[in-house]
Design a protein around this motif. Structure first.
Motif, PDB file in Angstrom:
ATOM      1  N   TYR A   1      17.000  55.597  63.722  1.00  0.00           N
ATOM      2  CA  TYR A   1      15.719  55.008  63.319  1.00  0.00           C
ATOM      3  C   TYR A   1      15.012  55.871  62.281  1.00  0.00           C
ATOM      4  O   TYR A   1      14.250  55.364  61.453  1.00  0.00           O
ATOM      5  N   PHE A   2      15.264  57.159  62.310  1.00  0.00           N
ATOM      6  CA  PHE A   2      14.722  58.029  61.265  1.00  0.00           C
ATOM      7  C   PHE A   2      15.183  57.541  59.897  1.00  0.00           C
ATOM      8  O   PHE A   2      14.409  57.533  58.932  1.00  0.00           O
ATOM      9  N   ASP A   3      16.446  57.114  59.811  1.00  0.00           N
ATOM     10  CA  ASP A   3      17.013  56.687  58.532  1.00  0.00           C
ATOM     11  C   ASP A   3      16.350  55.416  58.001  1.00  0.00           C
ATOM     12  O   ASP A   3      16.040  55.321  56.808  1.00  0.00           O
ATOM     13  N   ILE A   4      16.136  54.418  58.879  1.00  0.00           N
ATOM     14  CA  ILE A   4      15.512  53.188  58.373  1.00  0.00           C
ATOM     15  C   ILE A   4      14.037  53.429  58.064  1.00  0.00           C
ATOM     16  O   ILE A   4      13.472  52.777  57.186  1.00  0.00           O
ATOM     17  N   GLY A   5      13.418  54.378  58.774  1.00  0.00           N
ATOM     18  CA  GLY A   5      12.054  54.758  58.421  1.00  0.00           C
ATOM     19  C   GLY A   5      12.005  55.443  57.071  1.00  0.00           C
ATOM     20  O   GLY A   5      11.111  55.196  56.258  1.00  0.00           O
ATOM     21  N   TYR A   6      12.992  56.305  56.824  1.00  0.00           N
ATOM     22  CA  TYR A   6      13.062  57.010  55.541  1.00  0.00           C
ATOM     23  C   TYR A   6      13.274  56.014  54.401  1.00  0.00           C
ATOM     24  O   TYR A   6      12.629  56.107  53.343  1.00  0.00           O
ATOM     25  N   GLU A   7      14.175  55.052  54.613  1.00  0.00           N
ATOM     26  CA  GLU A   7      14.436  54.042  53.582  1.00  0.00           C
ATOM     27  C   GLU A   7      13.189  53.202  53.311  1.00  0.00           C
ATOM     28  O   GLU A   7      12.906  52.832  52.163  1.00  0.00           O
TER      29      GLU A   7
ATOM     30  N   LEU B   1      11.107  44.007  45.940  1.00  0.00           N
ATOM     31  CA  LEU B   1      12.003  44.896  46.691  1.00  0.00           C
ATOM     32  C   LEU B   1      12.661  44.130  47.831  1.00  0.00           C
ATOM     33  O   LEU B   1      12.004  43.780  48.818  1.00  0.00           O
ATOM     34  N   PRO B   2      13.962  43.850  47.752  1.00  0.00           N
ATOM     35  CA  PRO B   2      14.646  43.136  48.845  1.00  0.00           C
ATOM     36  C   PRO B   2      14.550  43.886  50.165  1.00  0.00           C
ATOM     37  O   PRO B   2      14.519  45.124  50.191  1.00  0.00           O
ATOM     38  N   VAL B   3      14.508  43.144  51.249  1.00  0.00           N
ATOM     39  CA  VAL B   3      14.535  43.740  52.585  1.00  0.00           C
ATOM     40  C   VAL B   3      15.904  44.389  52.794  1.00  0.00           C
ATOM     41  O   VAL B   3      16.939  43.800  52.470  1.00  0.00           O
ATOM     42  N   GLN B   4      15.912  45.607  53.331  1.00  0.00           N
ATOM     43  CA  GLN B   4      17.167  46.351  53.496  1.00  0.00           C
ATOM     44  C   GLN B   4      17.649  46.331  54.948  1.00  0.00           C
ATOM     45  O   GLN B   4      16.849  46.383  55.881  1.00  0.00           O
TER      46      GLN B   4
END
Length: 332
Positions: free
Chosen positions: A274-280, A298-301
């Protein structure tokens, strides 16, 4: 009228001082104005989070780290709804009234409340499972409006989980405890049910309204299922230990939707950090704050990494041998 040369000198000198002072002040202000850019501004970020639990907290940490790495100076107004949707709405309204530069909405209910509160202030979300189904964006590729972000659903996560339960653990039925009032949860349960139609497996649902209902709902599944799958449901994950105790005491393997739940005692998860999707999500916010992009552009990732994480202690409790072929990593 006759003016002495001394008086004339005083007048000329005073005039020069005044003009010099005016010129100096104008130059200073102009210099300050030119030096004020996106990198030197202090931004006010409103943070709306539905409830406290490790996954959402990690996403928020990742978001802040992305802004810090980009040199964005920000102060954060963090407000937690503690699972109360009415409080969630109040939080969104308060953040808009306070004039924040951007709202970071951490969960589906938080994003929905923020989107209802403003069409002007940029909103970046994460920890959202179905952004289109939740009516946050028009499409993943073209969000439209003032909102975009990252989702916590990898397209292969649920299918890998169901295949693992069937092919590796010989499961025939899956118990799912969830809050039917959370749109992201309903979407995940429906995805599982649709997938299992072709796998000769069944789903038993147990719905809750609050975290206090979680243990009793889990116990209601006993005798009906031989496995469990706890999705990324905010209400249930906030009381995950109740589910873990029931599952482990009854030797029922329980897959979970994210890695923090594995660390807390779930057997395994196909997931991401979850840290990664928060960072993105934070990287998207940086582009917006710097004026490089608008949310609509900005497309949803989706999460960029998917892997199997297992809890060895839980596997030992269940008497489960971990196979090398699973290529599993282990939680701390």
């Amino acid at each position: 009228m006759k003016i002495s040369w001394r008086k004339m000198a005083v007048v000329i000198f005073s005039t020069a001082l005044i003009l010099g002072a005016c010129g100096s002040g104008e130059g200073d202000n102009q210099g300050k104005s030119q030096g004020k850019d996106a990198s030197s501004k202090k931004y006010k970020i409103g943070v709306s989070q539905i409830v406290e639990h490790p996954s959402l907290n990690a996403a928020y940490d990742g978001f802040k780290k992305a802004l810090e790495d980009a040199g964005i100076d920000a102060e954060y107004d963090v407000q937690i709804a503690q699972g109360d949707n009415s409080a969630n709405t109040t939080i969104a309204t308060n953040l808009v009234s306070s004039g924040v530069d951007l709202i970071f909405a951490n969960s589906t209910p938080s994003a929905q409340a923020a989107a209802s509160a403003t069409t002007e202030i940029p909103i970046i979300f994460t920890s959202v499972t179905d952004a289109v189904g939740a009516e946050l964006v028009e499409s993943m590729e073209s969000p439209g409006g003032n909102i975009t972000g990252t989702i916590d659903a990898h397209p292969d996560a649920i299918s890998n989980t169901m295949k693992f339960l069937k092919e590796e653990l010989d499961a025939k039925s899956v118990g799912m405890v969830f809050n039917a009032g959370e749109q992201n949860s309903r979407a995940q349960v429906d995805s599982v049910k649709e997938m299992l139609k072709d796998m000769d497996m069944t789903v038993e649902e147990a719905s809750v309204s609050t975290s206090a209902d979680v243990k009793q709902a889990t116990e209601s599944l006993l005798g009906k299922v031989d496995s469990m799958y706890i999705i990324t449901d905010n209400t249930v994950v906030s009381a995950l230990e109740s589910v873990i105790s029931v599952a482990n005491e009854n030797k029922i393997p329980m897959m979970v939707g994210e890695f923090d739940s594995v660390k807390r005692g779930g057997l395994a998860a196909y997931g991401f950090e979850y840290f990664d999707i928060g960072y993105e999500a934070g990287e998207m916010a940086v582009k917006i704050l710097k004026g490089e992009k608008k949310p609509a552009d900005l497309p949803v990732q989706i999460p960029q990494k998917l892997k199997l994480i297992m809890n060895k202690d839980t596997a030992d409790t269940l008497g489960l041998d971990i196979k090398d072929a699973w290529n599993a990593e282990f939680s701390d």
